[in-house]
Design a protein around this motif. Structure first.
Motif, mmCIF file in Angstrom:
data_model
loop_
_atom_site.group_PDB
_atom_site.id
_atom_site.type_symbol
_atom_site.label_atom_id
_atom_site.label_comp_id
_atom_site.label_asym_id
_atom_site.label_seq_id
_atom_site.Cartn_x
_atom_site.Cartn_y
_atom_site.Cartn_z
ATOM 1 N N UNK A 1 0.896 -1.363 0.059
ATOM 2 C CA UNK A 1 0.126 -0.039 -0.008
ATOM 3 C C UNK A 1 0.892 1.269 -0.172
ATOM 4 N N UNK A 2 1.882 1.428 0.641
ATOM 5 C CA UNK A 2 3.151 2.369 0.746
ATOM 6 C C UNK A 2 3.422 2.703 -0.545
ATOM 7 N N UNK A 3 3.738 1.564 -1.107
ATOM 8 C CA UNK A 3 4.512 1.657 -2.351
ATOM 9 C C UNK A 3 3.699 2.327 -3.507
ATOM 10 N N UNK A 4 2.132 1.918 -3.620
ATOM 11 C CA UNK A 4 1.314 2.400 -4.327
ATOM 12 C C UNK A 4 1.011 4.009 -4.037
ATOM 13 N N UNK A 5 0.974 4.313 -2.862
ATOM 14 C CA UNK A 5 0.626 5.746 -2.667
ATOM 15 C C UNK A 5 2.204 6.468 -2.752
ATOM 16 N N UNK A 6 3.182 5.767 -2.748
ATOM 17 C CA UNK A 6 4.435 6.847 -2.711
ATOM 18 C C UNK A 6 5.143 7.073 -4.055
ATOM 19 N N UNK A 7 4.906 6.076 -5.152
ATOM 20 C CA UNK A 7 5.458 6.173 -6.361
ATOM 21 C C UNK A 7 4.621 6.711 -7.414
ATOM 22 N N UNK A 8 5.116 7.166 -8.501
ATOM 23 C CA UNK A 8 4.600 7.804 -9.669
ATOM 24 C C UNK A 8 4.837 6.928 -10.880
ATOM 25 N N UNK A 9 5.675 6.027 -10.959
ATOM 26 C CA UNK A 9 6.159 5.084 -12.023
ATOM 27 C C UNK A 9 5.095 4.011 -12.064
ATOM 28 N N UNK A 10 4.390 3.860 -13.299
ATOM 29 C CA UNK A 10 3.268 2.797 -13.442
ATOM 30 C C UNK A 10 3.447 1.401 -13.347
ATOM 31 N N UNK A 11 4.922 1.326 -13.500
ATOM 32 C CA UNK A 11 5.262 -0.152 -13.501
ATOM 33 C C UNK A 11 5.608 -0.427 -12.127
ATOM 34 N N UNK A 12 6.033 0.356 -11.368
ATOM 35 C CA UNK A 12 6.385 0.207 -9.925
ATOM 36 C C UNK A 12 5.317 0.021 -9.066
ATOM 37 N N UNK A 13 4.006 0.730 -9.558
ATOM 38 C CA UNK A 13 2.732 0.603 -9.001
ATOM 39 C C UNK A 13 2.137 -0.806 -9.283
ATOM 40 N N UNK A 14 2.619 -1.285 -10.473
ATOM 41 C CA UNK A 14 2.037 -2.834 -10.540
ATOM 42 C C UNK A 14 2.608 -3.739 -9.886
ATOM 43 N N UNK A 15 3.941 -3.556 -9.628
ATOM 44 C CA UNK A 15 4.804 -4.399 -8.983
ATOM 45 C C UNK A 15 4.147 -4.354 -7.559
ATOM 46 N N UNK B 1 1.947 -0.567 -22.286
ATOM 47 C CA UNK B 1 2.617 -0.221 -23.417
ATOM 48 C C UNK B 1 2.022 0.716 -24.112
ATOM 49 N N UNK B 2 0.607 0.671 -24.297
ATOM 50 C CA UNK B 2 -0.252 1.586 -25.073
ATOM 51 C C UNK B 2 -0.226 2.793 -24.619
ATOM 52 N N UNK B 3 -0.159 3.085 -23.419
ATOM 53 C CA UNK B 3 -0.007 4.426 -22.780
ATOM 54 C C UNK B 3 1.476 4.889 -22.899
ATOM 55 N N UNK B 4 2.361 3.984 -23.010
ATOM 56 C CA UNK B 4 3.712 4.521 -23.338
ATOM 57 C C UNK B 4 3.914 5.120 -24.655
ATOM 58 N N UNK B 5 3.191 4.107 -25.476
ATOM 59 C CA UNK B 5 3.145 4.447 -26.966
ATOM 60 C C UNK B 5 2.717 6.057 -27.122
ATOM 61 N N UNK B 6 1.664 6.371 -26.395
ATOM 62 C CA UNK B 6 0.709 7.562 -26.764
ATOM 63 C C UNK B 6 1.397 8.795 -25.846
ATOM 64 N N UNK B 7 2.009 8.490 -24.943
ATOM 65 C CA UNK B 7 2.581 9.516 -23.951
ATOM 66 C C UNK B 7 4.071 9.769 -23.955
ATOM 67 N N UNK B 8 4.672 8.803 -24.443
ATOM 68 C CA UNK B 8 6.203 8.426 -24.272
ATOM 69 C C UNK B 8 6.824 8.784 -22.659
ATOM 70 N N UNK B 9 5.936 8.040 -21.966
ATOM 71 C CA UNK B 9 6.378 8.251 -20.491
ATOM 72 C C UNK B 9 5.298 7.239 -19.397
ATOM 73 N N UNK B 10 5.995 6.961 -18.454
ATOM 74 C CA UNK B 10 5.424 5.821 -17.566
ATOM 75 C C UNK B 10 5.052 6.585 -16.338
ATOM 76 N N UNK B 11 5.259 8.104 -16.121
ATOM 77 C CA UNK B 11 5.236 8.671 -15.019
ATOM 78 C C UNK B 11 3.668 9.066 -14.825
ATOM 79 N N UNK B 12 3.045 9.011 -13.568
ATOM 80 C CA UNK B 12 1.518 9.241 -13.784
ATOM 81 C C UNK B 12 1.183 10.780 -13.433
ATOM 82 N N UNK B 13 2.336 11.571 -13.424
ATOM 83 C CA UNK B 13 2.039 13.001 -13.419
ATOM 84 C C UNK B 13 1.843 13.163 -14.959
ATOM 85 N N UNK B 14 2.223 12.641 -15.945
ATOM 86 C CA UNK B 14 2.008 13.007 -17.414
ATOM 87 C C UNK B 14 0.702 12.273 -17.891
#
Lengths: 185, 103
Positions: B23-37, B84-97
């Motif tokens: 739960x702490x990881x989901x709240x703390x990180x912005x990287x989508x892949x780390x959220x999945x982990x 993968x689809x989001x990355x292709x569209x935004x060129x980023x895996x950061x939730x801020x973008x």
């Protein structure tokens, strides 16, 4: 002896899980999670679930983590920059995760004896005699049928319909993943 | 084989710790892949408590772990395809973008 081994693997699991959420790059997060899953597989063996431990290594530490690694390498994220949220989010995280941990941590004092007394006070849950008999029967079955048979009998007798639905779910997931990931159908 | 029964409480406590870390990881990180982990980590914590309680209730708990693993594998496949689809569209895996729903 058994408890010492348990606490060693539990410590490894907690440390690797913490490293997983603190590590800067997605690649090392996935690799730390793999270490967590392997130590959990060892814990499953201690909790007399040998078949689940084998599945954990094969499916989770093997297949699912390889899928994650493939995607991380496919995205080619380049140099890792920190993506931690700000101090406000950190404070919120500490409060929420801490409260959750305190609430759930009460489970540490759970023992079979306490479970039995709670079940006895609320008889509508189940008859304690049959409750614990089920575990004993399962252990006897594991001895007579082997560890795979002990899981296979309830899986293919009691939970046959959910098992078949799972295969439909997997098919839907395959089709969905291909449709989503493919550039142009 | 009944020795593992004494580990019921510690196993449930460890499962609580691992779930809270997730739960702490989901709240703390912005990287989508780390959220999945972190979501996978929470699913694993729940699996641990299923296995611990399966010692009392028979192998049904282990069958549930089997189903949870299947659903987690399906979820990982679909979720990573979405990433993968989001990355292709935004060129980023950061939730801020990735704030398209915010308008």
């Amino acid at each position: 002896m058994l408890e010492a081994v348990f606490y060693v693997f539990a410590a490894v699991a907690v440390v690797t899980a913490s490293m997983c959420i603190l590590s800067r790059s997605a690649m090392s997060a996935v690799l730390w999670l793999t270490a967590t899953m392997l130590s959990l597989a060892a814990l499953y063996v201690l909790l007399s679930a040998e078949f689940i431990a084998a599945i954990q290594v094969l499916v989770y530490a093997g297949a699912v983590m390889v899928l994650f690694l493939f995607v991380v390498m496919l995205l080619n994220l380049g140099q890792a920059t920190t993506d931690m949220r700000g101090p406000a989010a950190l404070a919120t995280t500490i409060v929420i995760a801490g409260l959750l941990a305190i609430q759930l941590f009460a489970l540490w004092s759970y023992t079979p004896a306490r479970l039995a007394s709670e079940v006895a006070q609320a008889p509508q849950l189940s008859d304690p005699a049959t409750l614990f008999a089920a575990g004993q029967i399962a252990r006897d079955e594991a001895v007579s049928r082997g560890v795979v048979g002990a899981v296979a009998v309830p899986l293919f007798q009691v939970y046959l319909v959910p098992f078949e639905i799972t295969s439909v779910l997997l098919l839907a997931a395959i089709v969905g993943a291909v449709v989503l990931a493919k550039r142009r159908l | 084989m009944t020795d593992g029964m004494a580990l019921l409480g510690p196993a449930l406590g460890l499962s609580a710790i691992l779930f809270s870390i997730g739960v702490a990881g989901v709240l703390l990180r912005r990287n989508v892949i780390v959220l999945f982990v972190c979501i996978e980590l929470m699913l694993n914590a729940v699996n641990l408590s299923f296995v611990a309680l399966a010692q009392l209730h028979g192998a049904s708990g282990q069958v549930m772990v089997f189903f949870v693993m299947t659903v987690a594998a399906a979820e990982a496949a679909v979720g990573l395809a979405i990433i993968l689809a989001i990355f292709r569209h935004h060129q980023s895996v950061d939730l801020q973008n990735i704030n398209l729903l915010r308008g």
